[in-house]
Design an enzyme around this catalytic site. Structure first.
Site, PDB file in Angstrom:
ATOM      1  N   ASP A  87       5.048 -13.995  11.743  1.00 43.15           N
ATOM      2  CA  ASP A  87       3.694 -14.444  11.415  1.00 43.15           C
ATOM      3  C   ASP A  87       2.718 -13.310  11.740  1.00 43.15           C
ATOM      4  OD1 ASP A  87       1.199 -15.598  11.421  1.00 43.15           O
ATOM      5  OD2 ASP A  87       1.783 -17.387  12.539  1.00 43.15           O
ATOM      6  N   LYS A 123      -7.137  -0.995  11.771  1.00 44.79           N
ATOM      7  CA  LYS A 123      -6.562  -1.458  10.497  1.00 44.79           C
ATOM      8  C   LYS A 123      -5.371  -0.570  10.130  1.00 44.79           C
ATOM      9  CE  LYS A 123      -6.070  -1.794   5.869  1.00 44.79           C
ATOM     10  NZ  LYS A 123      -5.242  -0.937   5.000  1.00 44.79           N
ATOM     11  N   GLU A 153       0.839  -1.219   0.000  1.00 54.50           N
ATOM     12  CA  GLU A 153       0.000   0.000   0.000  1.00 54.50           C
ATOM     13  C   GLU A 153       0.870   1.264   0.000  1.00 54.50           C
ATOM     14  OE1 GLU A 153      -3.196  -0.099   2.905  1.00 54.50           O
ATOM     15  OE2 GLU A 153      -3.344   2.086   2.901  1.00 54.50           O
ATOM     16  N   HIS A 171      -2.500   9.410  -0.711  1.00 52.47           N
ATOM     17  CA  HIS A 171      -2.662   8.097  -1.332  1.00 52.47           C
ATOM     18  C   HIS A 171      -2.568   8.173  -2.849  1.00 52.47           C
ATOM     19  CE1 HIS A 171      -3.742   5.865   2.219  1.00 52.47           C
ATOM     20  NE2 HIS A 171      -3.953   4.807   1.474  1.00 52.47           N
TER      21      HIS A 171
HETATM   22  C1  MEV Z   1      -5.902   2.855   5.210  1.00 50.36           C
HETATM   23  O1  MEV Z   1      -5.116   1.750   4.849  1.00 50.36           O
HETATM   24  C2  MEV Z   1      -5.877   3.075   6.702  1.00 50.36           C
HETATM   25  C3  MEV Z   1      -6.802   4.186   7.218  1.00 50.36           C
HETATM   26  O2  MEV Z   1      -8.125   3.948   6.753  1.00 50.36           O
HETATM   27  C4  MEV Z   1      -6.741   4.152   8.729  1.00 50.36           C
HETATM   28  C5  MEV Z   1      -7.751   5.048   9.412  1.00 50.36           C
HETATM   29  O3  MEV Z   1      -8.817   5.323   8.833  1.00 50.36           O
HETATM   30  O4  MEV Z   1      -7.475   5.415  10.571  1.00 50.36           O
HETATM   31  C6  MEV Z   1      -6.374   5.530   6.685  1.00 50.36           C
END
Ligand code: MEV
Length: 412
Positions: A269, A253, A81, A367
């Site tokens: 892992d 995430k 990413e 991004h």
């Molecule tokens: C994207 O990979 C991760 C985010 O969505 C985390 C977040 O929203 O805090 C940018």
């Protein structure tokens, strides 16, 4: 060693490698390995998994600017990413102004579970308590090397889970992730438990809910750098995650973006870490963010993270994969504990960076940069044209291959 190399991202590849060679303990062969772009041989791959047909690649980048417990680190990150490595480096740059990350961890204790069938809880608990020394001794006979290094089975707990009695073997796994050692010990003592408790045993396996292997990291982010509005924006973003599991999952995430990238780069892992982290996030009965934020007396933002991190620097994927060895060398870590502390700090940095972007300009701008550059390449752009076209598309808010083609025509 100084990990705050200015504009590392603008250096050409060979200069980045030279900078790492100067600032880290990477060996000459390891630099050659990076240059070769061939991580390992078919034979190595064939020893790692079954039915091998090739080797799958991921970019390996380094996050710069990290200072953790007073020491500088280049953080190896393997991830597909875009923006994650840049975001971590940027967060670390802000954190280092107020001293960087302070991290600490518990012992490296893992839990092995043995499921007891047809056993009466109170009776089994008393029997196991009476024979604890014998069971620990039998478990430790399985792994003399681990015991020699001060690790091994240290304690036994007995729990009830529904109609089952469950024995927890608590094992100090030292610098290993520990799955093999723990699983072997559980299998070795199960027949003894069947005899002692006059029962059958079912599953014998490690638990990835590594509640005895907890890491905490903390950092301050200067209000002078961020501005009061952004500090408050980050606090509100965190409160949103506290209030809403739908948001908390995405919040976590983002943390795992950083954690997994370092886990993968060091041959660990990452599924085990993920499983443990999300279970830990739900330990109150409600799914919660793994970080917390507050404002100190000077108005600075204080970020904290706490989670189980089950990683090793010996054995398994870390040993067999030369790229993992390279990452461990680059980090210069000497223990699994230190690696876990680095990983938690990267998780906090990643979360701070995401919340900062979300609370201000949004994340799409960051991004889109590499995405727009990829589209420019697909449209046929070469050399300096790529960045120019990507920038024009971002500024125009029109990012597509068709748009890239139009701008390319205009440039010609
Ligand atoms: C994207 O990979 C991760 C985010 O969505 C985390 C977040 O929203 O805090 C940018």
């Amino acid at each position: 060693m100084n990990s705050a190399i200015k504009k590392f991202y603008e250096l050409p590849w060979n200069k980045r490698l030279n900078a790492l060679a100067m600032e880290s303990a990477l060996k000459k062969e390891q630099l050659e390995l990076l240059k070769s772009l061939k991580p390992f041989s078919f034979e190595t791959a064939d020893r790692m998994v079954e039915n091998v047909i090739g080797i799958f690649g991921l970019p390996l980048g380094v996050a710069t600017n990290f200072k953790i417990n007073g020491k500088d680190f280049f953080i190896p990150m393997a991830i597909e990413e875009s923006s994650v490595i840049a975001a971590a480096s940027n967060a670390a740059k802000i954190a280092r102004k107020l001293g960087g990350f302070k991290a600490e961890s518990s012992e490296q204790l893992m839990i092995g579970q043995i499921q007891l069938k047809n056993a009466k809880f109170e009776k089994a608990k008393a029997t196991i308590a009476r024979h604890k020394a014998l069971l620990l001794r039998k478990a430790n006979e399985c792994d003399k090397v681990l015991c020699k290094h001060g690790g091994g089975a240290k304690d036994i707990e007995v729990r009830k889970a529904g109609k089952f009695v469950v024995l927890h073997l608590i094992v100090d796994v030292r610098d290993a992730m520990g799955a093999n050692a723990v699983n072997s010990m559980c299998e070795a003592i199960a027949p003894e438990i069947e005899k002692l408790c006059n029962c059958h045993t079912g599953l014998k396996i490690l638990s990835n809910f590594a509640v005895h292997r907890i890491v905490k990291a903390k950092a301050k982010f200067s209000v002078k750098e961020l501005g009061k509005k952004t500090v408050q924006g980050i606090i509100d973003a965190w409160k949103f995650a506290c209030a809403d599991p739908f948001r908390a999952v995405t919040h976590n995430k983002g943390i795992m973006n950083g954690i997994d990238a370092v886990a993968i780069a060091t041959g660990n892992d990452f599924r085990a870490i993920e499983a443990g982290a999300h279970a830990f996030a739900s330990k109150s009965g409600k799914y919660k963010p793994l970080t917390k934020y507050s404002i100190d007396g000077s108005g600075n933002l204080v970020g904290e993270i706490e989670l189980p991190v089950q990683v090793g620097i010996v054995g398994g994927g870390t040993k067999i994969n030369p790229m993992a060895q390279l990452s461990i060398k680059l980090l210069g870590v000497k223990s699994a504990k230190e690696l876990a502390e680095i990983i938690a700090s990267v998780g906090l940095a990643q979360n701070f960076a995401a919340l900062k972007a979300l609370a201000t300009e949004g994340i799409q701008r960051g991004h889109m940069k590499l995405h727009a550059e990829n589209l420019a390449v697909q449209a046929g752009a070469k050399g300096k044209q790529i960045k120019k076209i990507a920038e024009r598309m971002i500024n125009a808010g029109k990012i597509s291959e068709e748009q890239a083609r139009k701008f390319l025509e205009e440039l010609k």
